[in-house]
Design a protein around this motif. Structure first.
Motif, PDB file in Angstrom:
ATOM      1  N   ALA A 153       0.847  -1.192   0.000  1.00 52.23           N
ATOM      2  CA  ALA A 153       0.000   0.000   0.000  1.00 52.23           C
ATOM      3  C   ALA A 153       0.883   1.242   0.000  1.00 52.23           C
ATOM      4  N   ALA A 154       0.445   2.289  -0.676  1.00 55.79           N
ATOM      5  CA  ALA A 154       1.246   3.506  -0.802  1.00 55.79           C
ATOM      6  C   ALA A 154       1.434   4.219   0.527  1.00 55.79           C
ATOM      7  N   GLU A 155       0.501   4.066   1.439  1.00 59.22           N
ATOM      8  CA  GLU A 155       0.664   4.621   2.775  1.00 59.22           C
ATOM      9  C   GLU A 155      -0.204   3.833   3.747  1.00 59.22           C
ATOM     10  N   GLY A 156       0.150   3.922   5.008  1.00 58.81           N
ATOM     11  CA  GLY A 156      -0.608   3.170   5.995  1.00 58.81           C
ATOM     12  C   GLY A 156       0.069   3.200   7.346  1.00 58.81           C
ATOM     13  N   GLU A 157      -0.262   2.225   8.198  1.00 58.16           N
ATOM     14  CA  GLU A 157       0.283   2.125   9.547  1.00 58.16           C
ATOM     15  C   GLU A 157       0.743   0.700   9.817  1.00 58.16           C
ATOM     16  N   ILE A 158       1.762   0.581  10.635  1.00 58.39           N
ATOM     17  CA  ILE A 158       2.196  -0.722  11.132  1.00 58.39           C
ATOM     18  C   ILE A 158       1.969  -0.723  12.638  1.00 58.39           C
ATOM     19  N   ARG A 159       1.127  -1.621  13.105  1.00 53.55           N
ATOM     20  CA  ARG A 159       0.856  -1.763  14.539  1.00 53.55           C
ATOM     21  C   ARG A 159       1.227  -3.181  14.964  1.00 53.55           C
ATOM     22  N   THR A 160       2.035  -3.287  15.962  1.00 50.99           N
ATOM     23  CA  THR A 160       2.382  -4.614  16.490  1.00 50.99           C
ATOM     24  C   THR A 160       3.016  -4.462  17.859  1.00 50.99           C
ATOM     25  N   GLY A 161       2.939  -5.518  18.655  1.00 54.99           N
ATOM     26  CA  GLY A 161       3.701  -5.552  19.886  1.00 54.99           C
ATOM     27  C   GLY A 161       5.158  -5.880  19.576  1.00 54.99           C
ATOM     28  N   LEU A 162       6.066  -5.322  20.345  1.00 56.37           N
ATOM     29  CA  LEU A 162       7.496  -5.614  20.196  1.00 56.37           C
ATOM     30  C   LEU A 162       8.077  -5.956  21.562  1.00 56.37           C
ATOM     31  N   GLN A 171      20.781  -9.448  21.607  1.00 53.83           N
ATOM     32  CA  GLN A 171      19.460  -9.050  22.071  1.00 53.83           C
ATOM     33  C   GLN A 171      18.711  -8.477  20.866  1.00 53.83           C
ATOM     34  N   LEU A 172      17.694  -9.188  20.412  1.00 50.53           N
ATOM     35  CA  LEU A 172      16.988  -8.828  19.193  1.00 50.53           C
ATOM     36  C   LEU A 172      15.559  -8.401  19.502  1.00 50.53           C
ATOM     37  N   VAL A 173      15.023  -7.568  18.616  1.00 53.63           N
ATOM     38  CA  VAL A 173      13.637  -7.124  18.735  1.00 53.63           C
ATOM     39  C   VAL A 173      12.749  -8.111  17.978  1.00 53.63           C
ATOM     40  N   VAL A 174      11.727  -8.589  18.654  1.00 51.93           N
ATOM     41  CA  VAL A 174      10.851  -9.616  18.097  1.00 51.93           C
ATOM     42  C   VAL A 174       9.418  -9.088  18.087  1.00 51.93           C
ATOM     43  N   PRO A 175       8.711  -9.207  16.951  1.00 52.01           N
ATOM     44  CA  PRO A 175       7.309  -8.779  16.927  1.00 52.01           C
ATOM     45  C   PRO A 175       6.405  -9.773  17.639  1.00 52.01           C
ATOM     46  N   VAL A 176       5.384  -9.245  18.302  1.00 51.78           N
ATOM     47  CA  VAL A 176       4.379 -10.061  18.980  1.00 51.78           C
ATOM     48  C   VAL A 176       3.026  -9.582  18.454  1.00 51.78           C
ATOM     49  N   ALA A 177       2.425 -10.369  17.587  1.00 54.53           N
ATOM     50  CA  ALA A 177       1.220  -9.916  16.877  1.00 54.53           C
ATOM     51  C   ALA A 177       0.044  -9.665  17.815  1.00 54.53           C
ATOM     52  N   ALA A 178      -0.137 -10.523  18.797  1.00 58.96           N
ATOM     53  CA  ALA A 178      -1.289 -10.386  19.696  1.00 58.96           C
ATOM     54  C   ALA A 178      -0.821 -10.565  21.138  1.00 58.96           C
TER      55      ALA A 178
END
Length: 321
Positions: A153-162, A171-178
């Motif tokens: 998409a040309a623009e939008g938002e990224i929402r996720t837990g980290l 020490q790495l950053v890991v996404p947590v979807a829910a």
């Protein structure tokens, strides 16, 4: 509150003063071309101090803004070269209060604005101002990234837990979807949000504007991988994006440990690089703009960033605006 005014460089240049790092020409990289690769070695303390002193963009009362080159860590272990370790000498050179501290800064591998303050009260006011902007839906910081791939998409938002997770020595950053409410309340996971907009695209690549509405280490790099278009020069999280028959997909975090970024042959040819040299490709993530109560600070993009835009046919390669 007065209307913010745009600021790029307020300080006059003294005679004989060395040019800022972002004004220095690229090293030769082929016939008629400058190299976009970073230096093979690091800087000495005096070299780093000189780079920062020449890169002052703004100065008002206890505040000073500089443009940081990629690869200089903001903080570090005792004895390690970092921005914080240089602050006592830098404050002396710039005749600033000795208790200079960081208000906002581009990450270690990124380039761009660093806002410093010599007054704790002013720092508290700025943090309150940034929080106020975010609550009002106005992002205080704007980044630009050159990406391998283009968001769908040309623009939008990224929402996720980290969350931060120890993987071996890293020490790495890991996404947590829910994430669970309990993990968020315990601050084991942070809910994060980034707004993005594609400013331009060319085959296999894009110029993307990023505006984080939250702050978390590595947030922008991880969010770009979730869009399946990692930043050029991301040698930590780009391995999480794989391809099958030219189509990108997200790999499980546990099977995608940090490594030198891998680019397709088409991008390598246009960048005039080989995969063997790619470990020296700097991160193309630049803290471009920062809103203050009475000013809008802007850091010129690095020469390698502009050269990459030119080589890839992306917009903005002809100016540092």
């Amino acid at each position: 509150m007065a209307a913010p005014r745009a600021v790029t460089r307020l300080l006059p240049r003294a005679g004989g003063r060395p040019r800022a790092w972002y004004q220095q020409p690229l090293r030769p990289g082929g016939p008629g071309r400058g190299s976009i690769l970073g230096p093979a070695g690091g800087w000495s303390q005096q070299e780093a101090l000189g780079l920062l002193e020449a890169a002052v963009l703004y100065r008002a009362g206890p505040l000073v803004a500089i443009s940081k080159p990629p690869g200089l860590a903001v903080t570090g272990s005792p004895g390690q070269l970092s921005l914080v370790s240089l602050l006592p000498d830098l404050s002396q050179r710039l005749s600033l209060p000795p208790e200079l501290h960081v208000v906002k800064a581009a990450g270690k591998d990124g380039s761009g604005l660093v806002l410093l303050s010599g007054c704790p009260g002013t720092t508290q006011q700025l943090h309150a101002f940034f929080t106020q902007l975010q609550r009002a839906g106005r992002p205080p910081a704007t980044y630009r990234a050159v990406t391998a791939g283009v968001p769908a998409a040309a623009e939008g938002e990224i929402r996720t837990g980290l969350k931060l997770e120890q993987v071996g020595d890293l020490q790495l950053v890991v996404p947590v979807a829910a994430p669970s409410r309990r993990s968020v309340e315990r601050k084991e996971v942070k809910q994060t949000l980034t707004r993005y907009k594609v400013l331009g695209m060319a085959p296999g690549c894009g110029l993307v504007q990023l505006q984080p509405m939250t702050a978390f280490p590595g947030q922008l790099l991880v969010h770009l991988t979730l869009l399946l278009c990692p930043a050029l020069g991301d040698h930590v999280y780009s391995a999480r994006v794989g391809t099958v028959l030219g189509e990108p997909f997200l790999l499980p975090v546990g099977s995608a440990l940090p490594r030198t970024q891998v680019l397709g042959e088409q991008l390598l040819r246009r960048l005039c690089l080989t995969q063997q040299l790619l470990h020296r490709l700097p991160l193309h993530l630049h803290l471009h703009q920062l809103l203050l109560p009475t000013a809008v600070l802007t850091a010129p993009p690095p020469p390698f960033f502009l050269q990459t835009l030119r080589l890839l046919g992306l917009p903005g390669g002809q100016s540092a605006s």
